[in-house]
Motif scaffolding. Structure first.
Motif, mmCIF file in Angstrom:
data_model
loop_
_atom_site.group_PDB
_atom_site.id
_atom_site.type_symbol
_atom_site.label_atom_id
_atom_site.label_comp_id
_atom_site.label_asym_id
_atom_site.label_seq_id
_atom_site.Cartn_x
_atom_site.Cartn_y
_atom_site.Cartn_z
ATOM 1 N N TYR A 182 1.084 -1.527 0.181
ATOM 2 C CA TYR A 182 0.318 -0.320 0.072
ATOM 3 C C TYR A 182 0.874 1.202 -0.231
ATOM 4 O O TYR A 182 0.663 2.220 -0.983
ATOM 5 C CB TYR A 182 -0.612 0.271 0.953
ATOM 6 C CG TYR A 182 -1.400 0.985 1.286
ATOM 7 C CD1 TYR A 182 -2.592 1.297 0.924
ATOM 8 C CD2 TYR A 182 -1.137 2.415 2.506
ATOM 9 C CE1 TYR A 182 -3.297 2.689 0.718
ATOM 10 C CE2 TYR A 182 -1.872 3.330 2.455
ATOM 11 C CZ TYR A 182 -3.399 3.004 2.067
ATOM 12 O OH TYR A 182 -3.851 4.456 2.334
ATOM 13 N N PHE A 183 1.866 1.783 0.491
ATOM 14 C CA PHE A 183 2.484 2.742 1.060
ATOM 15 C C PHE A 183 3.492 2.968 -0.092
ATOM 16 O O PHE A 183 3.961 4.099 -0.899
ATOM 17 C CB PHE A 183 3.427 2.274 1.837
ATOM 18 C CG PHE A 183 3.391 3.132 3.066
ATOM 19 C CD1 PHE A 183 1.712 3.667 3.768
ATOM 20 C CD2 PHE A 183 2.542 1.906 4.539
ATOM 21 C CE1 PHE A 183 1.525 4.465 4.970
ATOM 22 C CE2 PHE A 183 1.966 2.183 5.498
ATOM 23 C CZ PHE A 183 1.718 2.894 5.607
ATOM 24 N N ILE A 184 3.791 1.582 -1.020
ATOM 25 C CA ILE A 184 4.734 1.165 -2.242
ATOM 26 C C ILE A 184 3.428 2.323 -3.654
ATOM 27 O O ILE A 184 4.361 2.820 -3.699
ATOM 28 C CB ILE A 184 5.264 0.593 -2.823
ATOM 29 C CG1 ILE A 184 6.319 -0.438 -1.665
ATOM 30 C CG2 ILE A 184 5.709 -0.221 -3.776
ATOM 31 C CD1 ILE A 184 6.252 -2.056 -2.067
ATOM 32 N N PHE A 185 2.111 2.264 -3.559
ATOM 33 C CA PHE A 185 1.434 2.793 -4.655
ATOM 34 C C PHE A 185 1.150 4.420 -4.084
ATOM 35 O O PHE A 185 1.169 4.787 -4.521
ATOM 36 C CB PHE A 185 -0.036 1.857 -4.227
ATOM 37 C CG PHE A 185 -0.512 0.967 -5.085
ATOM 38 C CD1 PHE A 185 -0.803 0.841 -6.441
ATOM 39 C CD2 PHE A 185 0.818 -0.603 -4.651
ATOM 40 C CE1 PHE A 185 -1.081 -0.158 -6.971
ATOM 41 C CE2 PHE A 185 0.482 -1.183 -5.538
ATOM 42 C CZ PHE A 185 -0.051 -1.376 -6.762
ATOM 43 N N VAL A 186 1.245 4.139 -2.743
ATOM 44 C CA VAL A 186 1.222 5.549 -1.750
ATOM 45 C C VAL A 186 2.409 6.592 -2.704
ATOM 46 O O VAL A 186 2.036 7.707 -2.900
ATOM 47 C CB VAL A 186 1.296 6.428 -0.511
ATOM 48 C CG1 VAL A 186 1.098 7.622 0.232
ATOM 49 C CG2 VAL A 186 -0.171 5.592 -0.031
ATOM 50 N N LEU A 222 4.993 12.160 9.027
ATOM 51 C CA LEU A 222 4.732 12.536 10.529
ATOM 52 C C LEU A 222 3.794 11.809 10.573
ATOM 53 O O LEU A 222 2.951 10.799 11.658
ATOM 54 C CB LEU A 222 5.287 12.906 11.130
ATOM 55 C CG LEU A 222 7.064 13.189 11.354
ATOM 56 C CD1 LEU A 222 7.509 14.438 12.185
ATOM 57 C CD2 LEU A 222 7.364 12.075 11.829
ATOM 58 N N THR A 223 2.612 11.901 10.386
ATOM 59 C CA THR A 223 1.457 12.196 10.641
ATOM 60 C C THR A 223 0.637 10.414 10.002
ATOM 61 O O THR A 223 -0.122 9.942 10.921
ATOM 62 C CB THR A 223 0.093 13.059 10.295
ATOM 63 O OG1 THR A 223 0.483 12.929 8.846
ATOM 64 C CG2 THR A 223 -0.198 14.561 10.384
ATOM 65 N N PHE A 224 1.826 10.287 9.158
ATOM 66 C CA PHE A 224 0.891 8.600 9.037
ATOM 67 C C PHE A 224 1.269 7.292 10.103
ATOM 68 O O PHE A 224 0.894 6.877 9.787
ATOM 69 C CB PHE A 224 2.552 7.700 7.759
ATOM 70 C CG PHE A 224 1.839 8.062 6.491
ATOM 71 C CD1 PHE A 224 0.740 9.956 5.936
ATOM 72 C CD2 PHE A 224 2.424 7.926 5.461
ATOM 73 C CE1 PHE A 224 0.950 10.091 4.843
ATOM 74 C CE2 PHE A 224 2.354 8.185 4.129
ATOM 75 C CZ PHE A 224 1.445 9.434 3.484
ATOM 76 N N ASP A 272 -5.773 13.006 2.612
ATOM 77 C CA ASP A 272 -6.288 14.768 2.360
ATOM 78 C C ASP A 272 -4.558 15.558 3.929
ATOM 79 O O ASP A 272 -5.543 16.554 4.286
ATOM 80 C CB ASP A 272 -7.574 14.715 3.448
ATOM 81 C CG ASP A 272 -8.883 14.380 2.085
ATOM 82 O OD1 ASP A 272 -8.179 14.633 0.703
ATOM 83 O OD2 ASP A 272 -9.573 13.778 2.301
ATOM 84 N N ASN A 273 -4.373 14.651 4.061
ATOM 85 C CA ASN A 273 -3.818 15.474 5.249
ATOM 86 C C ASN A 273 -4.388 15.893 6.511
ATOM 87 O O ASN A 273 -3.962 17.237 6.514
ATOM 88 C CB ASN A 273 -2.774 16.455 4.469
ATOM 89 C CG ASN A 273 -1.246 16.557 5.154
ATOM 90 O OD1 ASN A 273 -0.879 16.485 6.485
ATOM 91 N ND2 ASN A 273 -0.570 18.016 5.620
#
Length: 255
Positions: A121-125, A134-136, A217-218
């Motif tokens: 998923y993070f690779i796709f991101v 950092l909010t991740f 959306d951060n």
């Protein structure tokens, strides 16, 4: 309680290993199927819905992947947990061990599969051009709450399944309906505000929305939203615990 866990730790570890070996026995790709299943579903849904919804939804692939990722985790964990007692009835009938070990071993298996898919998923991101922030790290919260909720729902389902085999068929219908009500491939913003609030009655949607708010959306969810996510998790876990505590001694007679 800690002493009892240490005594049962070896059995728990062996159950987890056995479940993995049993699931991927005689398969060429093995555990990679846990990644391929949601990815193939993502591909199909992306091909079908991108033209309809992707034109108005920024980063639609990640939007779709977020919903598919969390719902697949919920579905795998609860369906596996539902069958955990009956699938191990031969052991339970012979050995006096805590029955929740069989359920939690399935929970751990589903969590490991989810963690592997989360890396993809993070690779796709990254490919989609979304910056890592950092909010991740806040994503740990919805994952933890969903894990607790999965355990609670699984305790409820596994107990009911021992007494009523029809639960398996009813739950498959419920899961399908829940998928369509989780806004996986469409946006709820097209609905009136009163309808949008109704989606919050679906716990899975709450965790999916949390992921989208952070990654796409951060936007950090409000305190009320955090309390809602925790409320669903602990209420359902509490109900599951009470059901297990009440009917634990009767399970053996119906297996």
């Amino acid at each position: 309680m800690l002493k009892r866990w240490r005594e049962q730790r070896f059995l728990f570890e062996e159950l987890v290993k056995r479940d993995f070996k049993k699931k991927y026995k005689r398969t060429v790709l093995g555990i990679l199927w846990s990644v391929l299943a949601p990815l193939l579903q993502l591909l199909v849904m992306s091909l079908v819905f991108t033209y309809i919804f992707g034109r108005t939804q920024p980063h639609y692939t990640i939007y779709l992947f977020s919903g598919n990722l969390l719902f697949h985790y919920y579905s795998e964990a609860t369906n596996g947990g539902m069958r955990s007692l009956l699938a191990n009835s031969s052991i339970i009938s012979l050995v006096n061990v805590p029955k929740y070990l069989f359920l939690f071993s399935r929970m751990l298996q589903a969590l490991i599969n989810f963690a592997i898919t989360l890396v993809i998923y993070f690779i796709f991101v990254a490919i989609d051009g979304l910056p890592f922030r950092l909010t991740f790290f806040a994503l740990i919260y919805p994952v933890a709450m969903l894990t607790i909720l999965n355990a609670g729902v699984s305790m409820i389902l596994s107990a009911l399944y021992v007494f009523f085999r029809d639960i398996e068929y009813l739950y498959s219908i419920f899961t399908m309906l829940l998928m369509y009500l989780s806004a996986i491939f469409y946006s709820v913003t097209t609905y009136p505000e009163q309808i949008q609030r109704l989606f919050l009655l679906n716990p899975v949607y709450v965790y999916i929305r949390y992921f989208r708010d952070i990654v796409i959306d951060n936007k950090f969810p409000s305190l009320a939203f955090h309390l809602l996510a925790a409320g669903y998790a602990f209420i359902l876990f509490g109900i599951g615990y009470l059901i297990y505590h009440k009917f634990n001694h009767k399970f053996l007679y119906y297996m």
